[in-house]
Every structure is written in structure tokens, then in C-alpha cells.
Design an enzyme around this catalytic site. Sequence first.
Site, PDB file in Angstrom:
ATOM      1  N   ARG A  60       0.894  -1.177   0.000  1.00  0.00           N
ATOM      2  CA  ARG A  60       0.000   0.000   0.000  1.00  0.00           C
ATOM      3  C   ARG A  60       0.916   1.206   0.000  1.00  0.00           C
ATOM      4  NH1 ARG A  60      -2.360   4.133  -0.032  1.00  0.00           N
ATOM      5  NH2 ARG A  60      -4.477   4.558   0.666  1.00  0.00           N
ATOM      6  N   GLU A  68     -10.886   5.072  -5.953  1.00  0.00           N
ATOM      7  CA  GLU A  68     -11.285   3.665  -5.974  1.00  0.00           C
ATOM      8  C   GLU A  68     -11.663   3.271  -7.403  1.00  0.00           C
ATOM      9  OE1 GLU A  68     -10.983   1.669  -3.407  1.00  0.00           O
ATOM     10  OE2 GLU A  68     -10.448   3.282  -2.033  1.00  0.00           O
ATOM     11  N   ARG A 102      -1.402  -5.093   4.896  1.00  0.00           N
ATOM     12  CA  ARG A 102      -0.607  -4.727   3.728  1.00  0.00           C
ATOM     13  C   ARG A 102       0.648  -3.999   4.204  1.00  0.00           C
ATOM     14  NH1 ARG A 102      -5.265  -1.516   0.542  1.00  0.00           N
ATOM     15  NH2 ARG A 102      -5.208  -0.498   2.564  1.00  0.00           N
TER      16      ARG A 102
END
Length: 195
Positions: A60, A68, A102
Site C-alpha cells: 500500500r 477507488e 498490507r
Amino acid sequence: PPVSYNSAMRSGLFTTLLTLLMLFFTHVAGGETIAGTCIAVADGDTATVQTTDGKKYTIRFNGIDAPEKEQAYGPESKEKLTSLILGKQVRVKVEGTDHYKRTLGQVYQGKKRINKTMVAAGCAWHYAHYAPNDKELAAAQRKARGSRLGLWKEHQPTPPWQWRQSRRQENKKKKSLCSTSFLEEKEENNEEVTQ
């Protein structure tokens, strides 16, 4: 000779501590660097990197937030990141882990800081909440916005964190409406049975 209770306890404690240390050190800690090939791009701020020993890390990109996939400019953001790193060697300066497990970090392709490149191209926001002191990202966003690049072509683009929050609220409303409809339908059915 028989093993005493104390030595057995110490041995068990040692084994437990050793196991915990091994688990701790197999997890990537902040300050480390991961080097590998980008094998997948999920969206404009998340990618998968595979090291030469076959380990895969979901990265990330810290300090940025890209639209998104379902959001305006989401597909373009993913496409830009894909063009920059997919199939290429990258380095990740690890800064931690997020709540989705992540790896958070700054991603480099050669000398180019990809986190900054995405913001400078208008493909992501500087996520000031998580990187308030990153002057490079703040400056890159000001310049992209001033030049109306990428997502800044829109007059008032919606930041992804606000978009996600509104989606969560919409989903809560839908669930509430579904529950209400279900209860009303159940009551109607009960009334039909009792009549």
C-alpha cells in the site's frame, strides 16, 4: 538424570520465546527495504511485489490515496500505476503495516519515487492524514491541481476517503431499508395467516 520442573519450564519458555522471535522477524518491519518485481496492480495505490525468493508482498503506497476502481478517475489511476511499475523491478522502503496487513511504504522504480509520481500526475491525492509532514507530496499535489492534471480536471473531485465513507453510509441505509422491508413483509404475512 531426571529433569526438574524448573528446567522443563525454562525449556518450554525458551521454545515459546524462540517461536515468537521467529514470527516477529519473518514479518517485514518498518525501515527495511523490499526489492522485487511488481507482478500485479490492484488500483492506483496498491500493488503486489514478488521478491527473488518467491515471497509476495501486497504494498500500500504510503502517503497517497488513489480513486477507488468504481470512482471517477479510478480506472485511469490504476492504468497509470500499471504503466509505471507492472513487470518492472521496484524497491519498497517499508514504513509499517496497515490494518489490512498490507505493507506500507515508499515505492521506487530506479530513482523515481512512484508515490510522488502518482500525485504529480494527478492520479492520487496526498493523504495528509497519514503523511502530514511529506512536503514533496503536498507540493506535487498543489502543482497537479494548479495545472488541472488527471483527477484535478474536475472542478471538485471527491477524495477517496470521503467517497468510501459515503458508500459505507449508503450501505447502512440499504441494510436498514432491507431489514424494515423484511419486517413489514413478515407482519403482512402474519396478518394474512391470522385472518
